[in-house]
Design a protein around this motif. Structure first.
Motif, PDB file in Angstrom:
ATOM      1  N   SER A  62    -145.655  24.470 -28.193  1.00  0.00           N
ATOM      2  CA  SER A  62    -144.909  24.561 -29.449  1.00  0.00           C
ATOM      3  C   SER A  62    -143.447  24.904 -29.189  1.00  0.00           C
ATOM      4  N   GLN A  63    -143.210  25.846 -28.288  1.00  0.00           N
ATOM      5  CA  GLN A  63    -141.831  26.233 -27.985  1.00  0.00           C
ATOM      6  C   GLN A  63    -141.055  25.091 -27.331  1.00  0.00           C
ATOM      7  N   LEU A  64    -141.713  24.350 -26.456  1.00  0.00           N
ATOM      8  CA  LEU A  64    -141.061  23.193 -25.832  1.00  0.00           C
ATOM      9  C   LEU A  64    -140.700  22.149 -26.879  1.00  0.00           C
ATOM     10  N   ASN A  65    -141.615  21.923 -27.831  1.00  0.00           N
ATOM     11  CA  ASN A  65    -141.340  20.933 -28.874  1.00  0.00           C
ATOM     12  C   ASN A  65    -140.231  21.418 -29.800  1.00  0.00           C
ATOM     13  N   LYS A  66    -140.206  22.729 -30.097  1.00  0.00           N
ATOM     14  CA  LYS A  66    -139.129  23.275 -30.928  1.00  0.00           C
ATOM     15  C   LYS A  66    -137.777  23.090 -30.254  1.00  0.00           C
ATOM     16  N   ALA A  67    -137.743  23.328 -28.933  1.00  0.00           N
ATOM     17  CA  ALA A  67    -136.490  23.141 -28.196  1.00  0.00           C
ATOM     18  C   ALA A  67    -136.060  21.683 -28.210  1.00  0.00           C
ATOM     19  N   ALA A  68    -137.037  20.782 -28.003  1.00  0.00           N
ATOM     20  CA  ALA A  68    -136.724  19.351 -28.037  1.00  0.00           C
ATOM     21  C   ALA A  68    -136.292  18.930 -29.437  1.00  0.00           C
ATOM     22  N   LEU A  69    -136.938  19.498 -30.461  1.00  0.00           N
ATOM     23  CA  LEU A  69    -136.573  19.169 -31.836  1.00  0.00           C
ATOM     24  C   LEU A  69    -135.148  19.611 -32.139  1.00  0.00           C
ATOM     25  N   LYS A  70    -134.807  20.808 -31.698  1.00  0.00           N
ATOM     26  CA  LYS A  70    -133.443  21.306 -31.928  1.00  0.00           C
ATOM     27  C   LYS A  70    -132.416  20.420 -31.235  1.00  0.00           C
ATOM     28  N   THR A  71    -132.746  19.988 -30.019  1.00  0.00           N
ATOM     29  CA  THR A  71    -131.830  19.113 -29.278  1.00  0.00           C
ATOM     30  C   THR A  71    -131.667  17.768 -29.983  1.00  0.00           C
ATOM     31  N   THR A  72    -132.787  17.178 -30.402  1.00  0.00           N
ATOM     32  CA  THR A  72    -132.709  15.871 -31.059  1.00  0.00           C
ATOM     33  C   THR A  72    -132.012  15.966 -32.417  1.00  0.00           C
ATOM     34  N   GLN A  73    -132.163  17.097 -33.112  1.00  0.00           N
ATOM     35  CA  GLN A  73    -131.446  17.285 -34.374  1.00  0.00           C
ATOM     36  C   GLN A  73    -129.938  17.323 -34.127  1.00  0.00           C
ATOM     37  N   THR A  74    -129.545  18.004 -33.048  1.00  0.00           N
ATOM     38  CA  THR A  74    -128.121  18.081 -32.707  1.00  0.00           C
ATOM     39  C   THR A  74    -127.576  16.714 -32.327  1.00  0.00           C
ATOM     40  N   VAL A  75    -128.337  15.986 -31.494  1.00  0.00           N
ATOM     41  CA  VAL A  75    -127.896  14.659 -31.063  1.00  0.00           C
ATOM     42  C   VAL A  75    -127.792  13.714 -32.261  1.00  0.00           C
ATOM     43  N   ARG A  76    -128.775  13.786 -33.147  1.00  0.00           N
ATOM     44  CA  ARG A  76    -128.750  12.930 -34.340  1.00  0.00           C
ATOM     45  C   ARG A  76    -127.555  13.277 -35.218  1.00  0.00           C
ATOM     46  N   SER A  77    -127.313  14.567 -35.426  1.00  0.00           N
ATOM     47  CA  SER A  77    -126.187  14.982 -36.257  1.00  0.00           C
ATOM     48  C   SER A  77    -124.860  14.523 -35.662  1.00  0.00           C
ATOM     49  N   GLN A  78    -124.743  14.655 -34.345  1.00  0.00           N
ATOM     50  CA  GLN A  78    -123.506  14.240 -33.685  1.00  0.00           C
ATOM     51  C   GLN A  78    -123.336  12.723 -33.736  1.00  0.00           C
ATOM     52  N   SER A  79    -124.424  11.994 -33.588  1.00  0.00           N
ATOM     53  CA  SER A  79    -124.320  10.529 -33.628  1.00  0.00           C
ATOM     54  C   SER A  79    -123.947  10.044 -35.030  1.00  0.00           C
ATOM     55  N   VAL A  80    -124.485  10.720 -36.060  1.00  0.00           N
ATOM     56  CA  VAL A  80    -124.111  10.363 -37.430  1.00  0.00           C
ATOM     57  C   VAL A  80    -122.638  10.678 -37.676  1.00  0.00           C
ATOM     58  N   ASP A  81    -122.194  11.839 -37.201  1.00  0.00           N
ATOM     59  CA  ASP A  81    -120.776  12.198 -37.354  1.00  0.00           C
ATOM     60  C   ASP A  81    -119.880  11.208 -36.620  1.00  0.00           C
ATOM     61  N   ASP A  82    -120.326  10.789 -35.441  1.00  0.00           N
ATOM     62  CA  ASP A  82    -119.554   9.827 -34.655  1.00  0.00           C
ATOM     63  C   ASP A  82    -119.457   8.493 -35.390  1.00  0.00           C
ATOM     64  N   TRP A  83    -120.591   8.050 -35.962  1.00  0.00           N
ATOM     65  CA  TRP A  83    -120.586   6.823 -36.760  1.00  0.00           C
ATOM     66  C   TRP A  83    -119.683   6.989 -37.977  1.00  0.00           C
ATOM     67  N   GLN A  84    -119.744   8.156 -38.604  1.00  0.00           N
ATOM     68  CA  GLN A  84    -118.952   8.422 -39.804  1.00  0.00           C
ATOM     69  C   GLN A  84    -117.453   8.397 -39.496  1.00  0.00           C
ATOM     70  N   SER A  85    -117.088   8.832 -38.300  1.00  0.00           N
ATOM     71  CA  SER A  85    -115.666   8.863 -37.946  1.00  0.00           C
ATOM     72  C   SER A  85    -115.067   7.460 -37.892  1.00  0.00           C
ATOM     73  N   THR A  86    -115.902   6.457 -37.619  1.00  0.00           N
ATOM     74  CA  THR A  86    -115.433   5.069 -37.584  1.00  0.00           C
ATOM     75  C   THR A  86    -115.696   4.351 -38.894  1.00  0.00           C
ATOM     76  N   SER A  87    -116.897   4.488 -39.411  1.00  0.00           N
ATOM     77  CA  SER A  87    -117.327   3.677 -40.546  1.00  0.00           C
ATOM     78  C   SER A  87    -117.268   4.388 -41.892  1.00  0.00           C
ATOM     79  N   GLY A  88    -117.196   5.710 -41.886  1.00  0.00           N
ATOM     80  CA  GLY A  88    -117.203   6.443 -43.138  1.00  0.00           C
ATOM     81  C   GLY A  88    -115.856   6.397 -43.853  1.00  0.00           C
TER      82      GLY A  88
END
Length: 457
Positions: A392-418
């Motif tokens: 569970s702790q490993l999955n929570k850590a992976a979830l937190k990482t993927t949430q950060t990566v997703r948020s950053q990728s959306v922000d990166d897309w927004q900087s060009t297309s938003g």
């Protein structure tokens, strides 16, 4: 006059640019909207060597999109989908198995504690009855946990079925939009809103399964699974299916152009892959581990009771009934078993507790559990719960990482297309000034034209 034509083209171009900025501002909060801009280009003088030019034109409407950033955003959606679907199930099992009111460790301790308590007075009916009560309560803990596993299995399979239905709708939508985009671009019509809708459908589909997306010259996009099978080719699309078979409670397949492919759901990525990996790598092995403990508790206890003697001198009888499989009464006390059937004597002598002592010692004997190997019975549940906590702790850590990566990728897309509100405000002022300046040129040209007519008159 050329001056009027030039100014008129400038005014019309400014109107198009203003309309484009107004569209951007109107969609400031629209999810997935890609900002646009009017691309202005000069019109040459033609064959007249004394002409500076013939004005300006809007050669095209630009979409501020970056294919790399879109691909990164879709990959991040798939990774996030995989971890986010697993965590609620892991957290539920952590809470249930770690709770003293439901944990197996507490039930096993109470059962062997009741056996130990009767050693001082092996003939006591109340103490013997307490052993049966503790045995029944321990069985209920096993069965209750098994019911939680069964409930999760059913929930996982229902959820995957719903995801497949939703994915099919998005796959069909992508193919339909591909067709519309191709036709619009062939006719010289702006397809920006349709492209946005298609990209939004791809983004939602990417959360459900890992995708590979490629662009075609006609504006269409091909979409395939990470494992290589095509989902969309131009305006053609496949259909996913999840259905039980003779060998599997839920088999996944893809039908495309008359051919059906069986899919390994655990390799699909996204929500489908995450749920399937959780079922096969965590939930089913965990259920088997608990069944291993229940089976060996029953078999060891029954075997030891068979070696002892009841108060009336007859041989001991089985206390537990273990039923393999995912039923709700996996472990239970034999229906006909009563307190006087407990065979505590090792030689048939009244008051002897030789066999009782061996029954108590079972708690310290080794058992074999699938995922953790050979452990003491007293430690088995603790080690399983500990392993579950690590997962569970490993999955929570992976979830937190993927949430950060997703948020950053959306922000990166927004900087060009938003849409940038400040930038559009500046554009409005500039194009308004451009329009007003061209209208002033037209007014001056009219004055010159009137003056010329007056001179000729």
């Amino acid at each position: 006059m050329a001056i009027i034509n030039n100014a008129l083209s400038g005014a019309l171009a400014a109107q198009v640019a203003l309309t484009t900025s107004s569209q951007n501002i109107a969609n400031l909060q629209t999810k997935g909207y890609t900002r646009q801009s009017a691309l202005l280009s000069t019109i040459g003088p033609g064959a007249n060597p004394q002409s500076a030019g013939s004005g300006v034109q809007v050669s095209s409407l630009l979409r501020f999109s970056d294919g790399y950033k879109s691909q990164a955003m879709w990959r991040a959606a798939s990774d996030l989908g995989s971890n986010s679907q697993t965590q609620p199930y892991l957290s539920q099992l952590e809470n249930v198995m770690g709770d003293d009111t439901a944990s197996l460790s507490a039930g096993i301790d109470q059962f062997f504690g009741a056996l130990n308590a009767v050693a001082g007075d092996p003939g006591s009916t109340p103490l013997r009855q307490q052993v049966l009560t503790s045995a029944a309560l321990m069985s209920e803990r096993f069965n209750g946990l098994n019911n939680v596993f069964n409930s999760q299995l059913q929930s996982v399979r229902n959820q995957r079925g719903a995801i497949v239905d939703s994915a099919n709708a998005q796959i069909a939508s992508i193919a339909r939009l591909n067709q519309q985009i191709s036709e619009a671009q062939a006719g010289g019509v702006s397809a920006s809103s349709m492209i946005d809708a298609r990209d939004q459908a791809i983004d939602e589909l990417a959360g459900k399964m890992a995708l590979e997306v490629s662009d075609n010259a006609d504006g269409t996009r091909d979409v395939s699974l990470k494992t290589g099978q095509a989902l969309v080719l131009g305006s053609l699309h496949g259909t996913l299916k999840a259905a039980p078979t003779a060998t599997s409670p839920q088999e996944f397949s893809l039908s495309f152009a008359g051919t059906t492919y069986v899919l390994d759901a655990a390799k699909l990525g996204g929500q489908l892959g995450g749920l399937s990996k959780y079922e096969t790598e965590k939930l089913v092995p965990l259920q088997n581990d608990i069944a291993d403990i229940a089976r060996q508790v029953a078999s060891k206890t029954n075997a030891q009771l068979a070696l002892g003697f009841k108060p009336d001198g007859s041989a001991g009888a089985p206390l537990f009934v273990f039923t393999a499989g995912g039923n709700s009464d996996m472990l239970k006390v034999s229906n006909s078993f009563i307190a006087e059937d407990l065979a505590f004597s090792s030689d048939g002598t009244p008051g002897d507790t030789g066999n009782l002592q061996k029954l108590v010692a079972i708690k310290s004997q080794p058992i074999t559990v699938g995922s953790i190997g050979t452990v003491l019975l007293s430690d088995a549940d603790t080690q399983i719960v500990g392993k579950l906590g690590v997962d569970s702790q490993l999955n929570k850590a992976a979830l937190k990482t993927t949430q950060t990566v997703r948020s950053q990728s959306v922000d990166d897309w927004q900087s060009t297309s938003g849409v940038n509100q400040d930038e559009e405000a500046v554009n409005l002022v500039e194009y308004q000034n451009m329009y007003q300046a061209n209208m002033k040129v037209i007014a001056i040209a009219n004055q010159l034209f009137d003056a010329t007519l007056a001179m000729m008159g």
